[in-house]
Design a protein around this motif. Structure first.
Motif, PDB file in Angstrom:
ATOM      1  N   THR A  86       0.829  -1.203   0.000  1.00  0.00           N
ATOM      2  CA  THR A  86       0.000   0.000   0.000  1.00  0.00           C
ATOM      3  C   THR A  86       0.865   1.255   0.000  1.00  0.00           C
ATOM      4  O   THR A  86       0.592   2.217  -0.730  1.00  0.00           O
ATOM      5  CB  THR A  86      -0.923  -0.001   1.222  1.00  0.00           C
ATOM      6  N   ALA A  87       1.929   1.249   0.807  1.00  0.00           N
ATOM      7  CA  ALA A  87       2.830   2.408   0.854  1.00  0.00           C
ATOM      8  C   ALA A  87       3.535   2.601  -0.484  1.00  0.00           C
ATOM      9  O   ALA A  87       3.667   3.734  -0.967  1.00  0.00           O
ATOM     10  CB  ALA A  87       3.858   2.226   1.968  1.00  0.00           C
ATOM     11  N   TYR A  88       3.993   1.497  -1.091  1.00  0.00           N
ATOM     12  CA  TYR A  88       4.625   1.607  -2.412  1.00  0.00           C
ATOM     13  C   TYR A  88       3.635   2.115  -3.448  1.00  0.00           C
ATOM     14  O   TYR A  88       3.993   2.897  -4.332  1.00  0.00           O
ATOM     15  CB  TYR A  88       5.182   0.250  -2.858  1.00  0.00           C
ATOM     16  N   GLY A  89       2.385   1.684  -3.365  1.00  0.00           N
ATOM     17  CA  GLY A  89       1.380   2.140  -4.312  1.00  0.00           C
ATOM     18  C   GLY A  89       1.109   3.629  -4.177  1.00  0.00           C
ATOM     19  O   GLY A  89       1.011   4.342  -5.179  1.00  0.00           O
ATOM     20  N   ILE A  90       1.002   4.108  -2.933  1.00  0.00           N
ATOM     21  CA  ILE A  90       0.759   5.537  -2.720  1.00  0.00           C
ATOM     22  C   ILE A  90       1.951   6.357  -3.190  1.00  0.00           C
ATOM     23  O   ILE A  90       1.786   7.393  -3.849  1.00  0.00           O
ATOM     24  CB  ILE A  90       0.442   5.801  -1.238  1.00  0.00           C
ATOM     25  N   CYS A  91       3.155   5.898  -2.878  1.00  0.00           N
ATOM     26  CA  CYS A  91       4.357   6.625  -3.327  1.00  0.00           C
ATOM     27  C   CYS A  91       4.462   6.611  -4.847  1.00  0.00           C
ATOM     28  O   CYS A  91       4.864   7.611  -5.456  1.00  0.00           O
ATOM     29  CB  CYS A  91       5.608   6.017  -2.697  1.00  0.00           C
ATOM     30  N   GLY A  92       4.122   5.494  -5.459  1.00  0.00           N
ATOM     31  CA  GLY A  92       4.158   5.413  -6.909  1.00  0.00           C
ATOM     32  C   GLY A  92       3.158   6.352  -7.566  1.00  0.00           C
ATOM     33  O   GLY A  92       3.475   7.004  -8.568  1.00  0.00           O
ATOM     34  N   LEU A  93       1.957   6.431  -7.001  1.00  0.00           N
ATOM     35  CA  LEU A  93       0.963   7.363  -7.553  1.00  0.00           C
ATOM     36  C   LEU A  93       1.390   8.813  -7.373  1.00  0.00           C
ATOM     37  O   LEU A  93       1.189   9.639  -8.272  1.00  0.00           O
ATOM     38  CB  LEU A  93      -0.393   7.129  -6.885  1.00  0.00           C
ATOM     39  N   ALA A  94       1.981   9.114  -6.233  1.00  0.00           N
ATOM     40  CA  ALA A  94       2.459  10.491  -6.010  1.00  0.00           C
ATOM     41  C   ALA A  94       3.581  10.831  -6.980  1.00  0.00           C
ATOM     42  O   ALA A  94       3.608  11.925  -7.556  1.00  0.00           O
ATOM     43  CB  ALA A  94       2.930  10.641  -4.566  1.00  0.00           C
TER      44      ALA A  94
ATOM     45  N   ALA B  65       3.889  13.633 -14.149  1.00  0.00           N
ATOM     46  CA  ALA B  65       2.883  14.085 -15.116  1.00  0.00           C
ATOM     47  C   ALA B  65       2.753  15.600 -15.093  1.00  0.00           C
ATOM     48  O   ALA B  65       2.580  16.233 -16.145  1.00  0.00           O
ATOM     49  CB  ALA B  65       1.537  13.423 -14.813  1.00  0.00           C
ATOM     50  N   TYR B  66       2.856  16.197 -13.907  1.00  0.00           N
ATOM     51  CA  TYR B  66       2.780  17.654 -13.806  1.00  0.00           C
ATOM     52  C   TYR B  66       3.945  18.314 -14.535  1.00  0.00           C
ATOM     53  O   TYR B  66       3.754  19.241 -15.330  1.00  0.00           O
ATOM     54  CB  TYR B  66       2.784  18.071 -12.340  1.00  0.00           C
ATOM     55  N   PHE B  67       5.169  17.834 -14.276  1.00  0.00           N
ATOM     56  CA  PHE B  67       6.329  18.439 -14.935  1.00  0.00           C
ATOM     57  C   PHE B  67       6.320  18.183 -16.437  1.00  0.00           C
ATOM     58  O   PHE B  67       6.729  19.036 -17.227  1.00  0.00           O
ATOM     59  CB  PHE B  67       7.632  17.934 -14.312  1.00  0.00           C
ATOM     60  N   PHE B  68       5.840  17.013 -16.859  1.00  0.00           N
ATOM     61  CA  PHE B  68       5.790  16.718 -18.285  1.00  0.00           C
ATOM     62  C   PHE B  68       4.765  17.607 -18.974  1.00  0.00           C
ATOM     63  O   PHE B  68       5.037  18.127 -20.065  1.00  0.00           O
ATOM     64  CB  PHE B  68       5.434  15.239 -18.492  1.00  0.00           C
ATOM     65  N   SER B  69       3.609  17.816 -18.358  1.00  0.00           N
ATOM     66  CA  SER B  69       2.602  18.686 -18.982  1.00  0.00           C
ATOM     67  C   SER B  69       3.061  20.140 -18.978  1.00  0.00           C
ATOM     68  O   SER B  69       2.775  20.877 -19.924  1.00  0.00           O
ATOM     69  CB  SER B  69       1.269  18.553 -18.237  1.00  0.00           C
TER      70      SER B  69
END
Length: 52
Positions: free
Chosen positions: A29-37, A43-47
């Motif tokens: 769960t922690a890896y999933g949350i960190c991965g989504l963040a 995605a923000y920097f790419f856009s």
């Protein structure tokens, strides 16, 4: 056999009602949350790069 106490399955003492996840579930769960963040930041920097 008659001297045994009767088995009463109360909701407080039932093993199925007290379900505890293992350590592996919390780590995933922690890896999933960190991965989504991280994906959101990338995605923000790419856009932002594409917009300029």
């Amino acid at each position: 056999m008659e001297d045994r106490a009767p088995v009463v399955s109360s909701p407080e003492q039932s093993p199925s009602s007290k379900h505890h996840e293992g350590r592996g579930a919390w780590v995933l769960t922690a890896y999933g949350i960190c991965g989504l963040a991280l994906f959101g930041v990338l995605a923000y920097f790419f856009s932002d790069f594409i917009a300029h």
